[in-house]
Design a protein around this motif. Sequence first.
Motif, PDB file in Angstrom:
ATOM      1  N   GLU A 210       0.849  -1.203   0.000  1.00  0.00           N
ATOM      2  CA  GLU A 210       0.000   0.000   0.000  1.00  0.00           C
ATOM      3  C   GLU A 210       0.876   1.240   0.000  1.00  0.00           C
ATOM      4  O   GLU A 210       1.865   1.319   0.725  1.00  0.00           O
ATOM      5  CB  GLU A 210      -0.922  -0.033   1.230  1.00  0.00           C
ATOM      6  N   ASN A 211       0.472   2.189  -0.855  1.00  0.00           N
ATOM      7  CA  ASN A 211       1.162   3.478  -0.936  1.00  0.00           C
ATOM      8  C   ASN A 211       2.644   3.337  -1.272  1.00  0.00           C
ATOM      9  O   ASN A 211       3.481   4.083  -0.773  1.00  0.00           O
ATOM     10  CB  ASN A 211       0.998   4.268   0.377  1.00  0.00           C
ATOM     11  N   GLN A 212       2.951   2.365  -2.099  1.00  0.00           N
ATOM     12  CA  GLN A 212       4.348   2.186  -2.536  1.00  0.00           C
ATOM     13  C   GLN A 212       4.438   2.337  -4.065  1.00  0.00           C
ATOM     14  O   GLN A 212       3.508   2.014  -4.794  1.00  0.00           O
ATOM     15  CB  GLN A 212       4.879   0.810  -2.132  1.00  0.00           C
ATOM     16  N   THR A 213       5.586   2.847  -4.484  1.00  0.00           N
ATOM     17  CA  THR A 213       5.843   3.009  -5.922  1.00  0.00           C
ATOM     18  C   THR A 213       6.933   2.021  -6.325  1.00  0.00           C
ATOM     19  O   THR A 213       7.983   1.926  -5.669  1.00  0.00           O
ATOM     20  CB  THR A 213       6.286   4.438  -6.234  1.00  0.00           C
ATOM     21  N   LEU A 214       6.630   1.224  -7.389  1.00  0.00           N
ATOM     22  CA  LEU A 214       7.598   0.231  -7.886  1.00  0.00           C
ATOM     23  C   LEU A 214       8.065   0.621  -9.295  1.00  0.00           C
ATOM     24  O   LEU A 214       7.264   1.104 -10.102  1.00  0.00           O
ATOM     25  CB  LEU A 214       6.958  -1.160  -7.934  1.00  0.00           C
ATOM     26  N   GLU A 215       9.329   0.413  -9.549  1.00  0.00           N
ATOM     27  CA  GLU A 215       9.876   0.600 -10.900  1.00  0.00           C
ATOM     28  C   GLU A 215      10.163  -0.787 -11.487  1.00  0.00           C
ATOM     29  O   GLU A 215      10.900  -1.569 -10.917  1.00  0.00           O
ATOM     30  CB  GLU A 215      11.155   1.423 -10.840  1.00  0.00           C
ATOM     31  N   LEU A 216       9.499  -1.080 -12.617  1.00  0.00           N
ATOM     32  CA  LEU A 216       9.629  -2.396 -13.234  1.00  0.00           C
ATOM     33  C   LEU A 216      10.230  -2.237 -14.637  1.00  0.00           C
ATOM     34  O   LEU A 216       9.918  -1.286 -15.347  1.00  0.00           O
ATOM     35  CB  LEU A 216       8.263  -3.067 -13.336  1.00  0.00           C
ATOM     36  N   SER A 217      11.068  -3.193 -15.016  1.00  0.00           N
ATOM     37  CA  SER A 217      11.682  -3.167 -16.345  1.00  0.00           C
ATOM     38  C   SER A 217      10.891  -3.982 -17.354  1.00  0.00           C
ATOM     39  O   SER A 217      11.090  -3.859 -18.567  1.00  0.00           O
ATOM     40  CB  SER A 217      13.128  -3.702 -16.269  1.00  0.00           C
ATOM     41  N   GLU A 218       9.972  -4.871 -16.883  1.00  0.00           N
ATOM     42  CA  GLU A 218       9.186  -5.683 -17.799  1.00  0.00           C
ATOM     43  C   GLU A 218       8.156  -4.810 -18.513  1.00  0.00           C
ATOM     44  O   GLU A 218       7.728  -3.775 -17.999  1.00  0.00           O
ATOM     45  CB  GLU A 218       8.471  -6.823 -17.072  1.00  0.00           C
ATOM     46  N   SER A 219       7.793  -5.270 -19.716  1.00  0.00           N
ATOM     47  CA  SER A 219       6.815  -4.503 -20.490  1.00  0.00           C
ATOM     48  C   SER A 219       5.412  -4.676 -19.933  1.00  0.00           C
ATOM     49  O   SER A 219       4.549  -3.805 -20.141  1.00  0.00           O
ATOM     50  CB  SER A 219       6.845  -4.942 -21.959  1.00  0.00           C
ATOM     51  N   THR A 220       5.080  -5.775 -19.308  1.00  0.00           N
ATOM     52  CA  THR A 220       3.767  -6.019 -18.694  1.00  0.00           C
ATOM     53  C   THR A 220       3.972  -6.518 -17.270  1.00  0.00           C
ATOM     54  O   THR A 220       5.058  -7.013 -16.917  1.00  0.00           O
ATOM     55  CB  THR A 220       2.958  -7.057 -19.484  1.00  0.00           C
ATOM     56  N   VAL A 221       2.894  -6.400 -16.497  1.00  0.00           N
ATOM     57  CA  VAL A 221       2.949  -6.861 -15.109  1.00  0.00           C
ATOM     58  C   VAL A 221       1.576  -7.442 -14.752  1.00  0.00           C
ATOM     59  O   VAL A 221       0.544  -6.959 -15.218  1.00  0.00           O
ATOM     60  CB  VAL A 221       3.318  -5.714 -14.141  1.00  0.00           C
ATOM     61  N   THR A 222       1.581  -8.489 -13.980  1.00  0.00           N
ATOM     62  CA  THR A 222       0.340  -9.120 -13.501  1.00  0.00           C
ATOM     63  C   THR A 222       0.276  -8.968 -11.980  1.00  0.00           C
ATOM     64  O   THR A 222       1.224  -9.334 -11.259  1.00  0.00           O
ATOM     65  CB  THR A 222       0.293 -10.611 -13.870  1.00  0.00           C
ATOM     66  N   LEU A 223      -0.797  -8.439 -11.505  1.00  0.00           N
ATOM     67  CA  LEU A 223      -0.985  -8.265 -10.050  1.00  0.00           C
ATOM     68  C   LEU A 223      -1.670  -9.508  -9.480  1.00  0.00           C
ATOM     69  O   LEU A 223      -2.695  -9.977 -10.008  1.00  0.00           O
ATOM     70  CB  LEU A 223      -1.843  -7.031  -9.766  1.00  0.00           C
ATOM     71  N   ARG A 224      -1.077 -10.015  -8.433  1.00  0.00           N
ATOM     72  CA  ARG A 224      -1.655 -11.165  -7.729  1.00  0.00           C
ATOM     73  C   ARG A 224      -1.722 -10.857  -6.224  1.00  0.00           C
ATOM     74  O   ARG A 224      -0.914 -10.092  -5.702  1.00  0.00           O
ATOM     75  CB  ARG A 224      -0.838 -12.430  -7.946  1.00  0.00           C
ATOM     76  N   GLY A 225      -2.674 -11.498  -5.601  1.00  0.00           N
ATOM     77  CA  GLY A 225      -2.772 -11.316  -4.153  1.00  0.00           C
ATOM     78  C   GLY A 225      -3.952 -12.069  -3.556  1.00  0.00           C
ATOM     79  O   GLY A 225      -4.616 -12.872  -4.212  1.00  0.00           O
ATOM     80  N   VAL A 226      -4.199 -11.782  -2.298  1.00  0.00           N
ATOM     81  CA  VAL A 226      -5.312 -12.400  -1.560  1.00  0.00           C
ATOM     82  C   VAL A 226      -6.149 -11.268  -0.959  1.00  0.00           C
ATOM     83  O   VAL A 226      -5.600 -10.348  -0.331  1.00  0.00           O
ATOM     84  CB  VAL A 226      -4.814 -13.339  -0.451  1.00  0.00           C
ATOM     85  N   ALA A 227      -7.469 -11.360  -1.173  1.00  0.00           N
ATOM     86  CA  ALA A 227      -8.407 -10.382  -0.576  1.00  0.00           C
ATOM     87  C   ALA A 227      -9.225 -11.089   0.507  1.00  0.00           C
ATOM     88  O   ALA A 227      -9.671 -12.232   0.323  1.00  0.00           O
ATOM     89  CB  ALA A 227      -9.319  -9.805  -1.642  1.00  0.00           C
TER      90      ALA A 227
END
Length: 260
Positions: A210-227
């Motif tokens: 939460e409230n974090q900024t990530l720098e990614l080098s990949e062209s796409t990203v998939t978000l995964r988690g548990v709600a």
Amino acid sequence: MSPNPKVRGWGRAVLLLIFFLSASCAALAVTKKSKRGGDVDLTNIIRPQLLNAETDPTLRFPVMSMIGSTTYGWLDISSSTVRYTEMQPTRKSGRSFAVSRFAMSNLQFNRSFLMFKISKRWQQLIYVPQERWGLVHMAFNGLSKEADRDNPGTSSIYKTLLNFEGVLAIVKPPPAPAPVIARPVAPPPKPVAPPSAPAIVLLSPPGAGENQTLELSESTVTLRGVAMDSTGIPVVRINGSPVNMRPQTSQAAEFWSDPL
């Protein structure tokens, strides 16, 4: 023809006789009216002792009997009975009696003395406190000081015989008030804890939170988690669009997005 003077005189005598009888009846009616129980003044009455208050209320007076030999004892008056029990002297003189109140006649009160008849026999009583029994005596040639003045005790006996219920109401204590039974007070309801807010735990990409900024080098990203949601299976949206969900429990589900 003139009327017979003898007849006229006889008629006048009849009229006088009728008038006399009418006047006598009126006086008798007034006397009876003045002795009704409800008309008796009960102020300043000497209160008798109350016996058998719950079963057969009886009002007791200490008295002296003066017919024949002088005796002392208790005069007990109930709603139906009048009873005299001789207590002094210790030798019995046979002065005790118990009769129905309706068997009494010629009830009289004259300052100190109370008189009435029982089966054509006169009874004469006077109120004398128990501590003075044996100290008060009567003689026919001269009344004692006890009889020379108004006796409120004897007057109270007379009023009790005329209005038993009225005197009983003065003497008998009022009924005790009904006990107040306090109803048990229910304890206030325990406060219910509000349901916990839904929670999301991000598993991918690594380090996301939460409230974090990530720098990614990949062209796409998939978000995964548990709600997780205590009220049921949650619904997760990314940028307003629903994501893929796989329930794990009744309150938790795994989610993932399409490649972004």
